[in-house]
Design a protein around this motif. Sequence first.
Motif, mmCIF file in Angstrom:
data_model
loop_
_atom_site.group_PDB
_atom_site.id
_atom_site.type_symbol
_atom_site.label_atom_id
_atom_site.label_comp_id
_atom_site.label_asym_id
_atom_site.label_seq_id
_atom_site.Cartn_x
_atom_site.Cartn_y
_atom_site.Cartn_z
ATOM 1 N N TYR A 1 0.835 -1.212 0.000
ATOM 2 C CA TYR A 1 0.000 0.000 0.000
ATOM 3 C C TYR A 1 0.864 1.254 0.000
ATOM 4 O O TYR A 1 0.474 2.290 -0.559
ATOM 5 C CB TYR A 1 -0.925 0.009 1.222
ATOM 6 C CG TYR A 1 -0.221 0.363 2.509
ATOM 7 C CD1 TYR A 1 -0.106 1.694 2.919
ATOM 8 C CD2 TYR A 1 0.358 -0.614 3.306
ATOM 9 C CE1 TYR A 1 0.559 2.037 4.083
ATOM 10 C CE2 TYR A 1 1.027 -0.285 4.470
ATOM 11 C CZ TYR A 1 1.119 1.035 4.848
ATOM 12 O OH TYR A 1 1.801 1.364 5.999
ATOM 13 N N SER A 2 2.033 1.188 0.610
ATOM 14 C CA SER A 2 2.913 2.356 0.709
ATOM 15 C C SER A 2 3.292 2.913 -0.649
ATOM 16 O O SER A 2 3.545 4.115 -0.796
ATOM 17 C CB SER A 2 4.191 1.987 1.477
ATOM 18 O OG SER A 2 3.892 1.572 2.783
ATOM 19 N N ALA A 3 3.334 2.038 -1.662
ATOM 20 C CA ALA A 3 3.768 2.442 -2.996
ATOM 21 C C ALA A 3 2.625 2.955 -3.858
ATOM 22 O O ALA A 3 2.855 3.425 -4.978
ATOM 23 C CB ALA A 3 4.447 1.260 -3.695
ATOM 24 N N LYS A 4 1.395 2.879 -3.346
ATOM 25 C CA LYS A 4 0.227 3.199 -4.165
ATOM 26 C C LYS A 4 -0.327 4.589 -3.869
ATOM 27 O O LYS A 4 -0.575 4.940 -2.713
ATOM 28 C CB LYS A 4 -0.858 2.140 -3.942
ATOM 29 C CG LYS A 4 -0.420 0.735 -4.342
ATOM 30 C CD LYS A 4 -1.500 -0.285 -4.053
ATOM 31 C CE LYS A 4 -1.040 -1.696 -4.450
ATOM 32 N NZ LYS A 4 -2.084 -2.707 -4.146
ATOM 33 N N ALA A 5 -0.539 5.357 -4.920
ATOM 34 C CA ALA A 5 -1.087 6.712 -4.780
ATOM 35 C C ALA A 5 -2.476 6.655 -4.141
ATOM 36 O O ALA A 5 -3.275 5.765 -4.432
ATOM 37 C CB ALA A 5 -1.158 7.390 -6.141
#
Length: 215
Positions: A51-55
């Motif tokens: 989730y950290s990588a998702k806008a």
Amino acid sequence: MIGSNFRFHPAITTIKELLEKDIVGNIVSARIEGGSYLPEWHPDEDYRKMYSAKAGVGGALLDYIHELNYARWLFGEVEKVTAMLSSASSLEIDTEDSASLITEFTDNEIVEFHLDYIQRPYSRSCHIVGEKGTIRWEWDWSSVKYYNSQEGEWVTENKWPEYEANQMYIDEMKHFLQCINNKKETRSTLSDGYKDLKIAVAAKDSAKSGRHIEL
């Protein structure tokens, strides 16, 4: 209750006690930092799919919202935010990998935040400047230090040499159950979560517009 575990870390609770005792006098400013290397968070997972990588759901600003939360616990409410978000690394993510915020609190304290997915080793810190001295804490310290300007020396407060980070989650859960049993308000309410997120959204707006945002 909002899961704000740093309100249960001995460093942050010690700093709050020192501020309540007026140890360093009127608070003028503070610098709060949180950073660690995203690919090392969950070595068995592809960090680019987390989730950290998702806008929209991730990013250094939202992941380190704990820093905003405990700053409000220490200093009160934020009135103005100016921010810059960056994606300068080679991490291949859709979110910012670093964020810098300058905030003004109700009593005119200026608090700076630096948050990132790049830093190695893991780091968290808090440096508070008061008119009578300063308070400092870093993640790998087993205590909080403050400078006694009258004595001209550093004082070490509340040592915890064998403390494990998991303990703050345990203490948080115990607190939640005690609040249920005693029908008392929790240390970090739903309203706190709303206010934390409001600051983060304002910071994103500031980064896009290039101007400070009033809350």
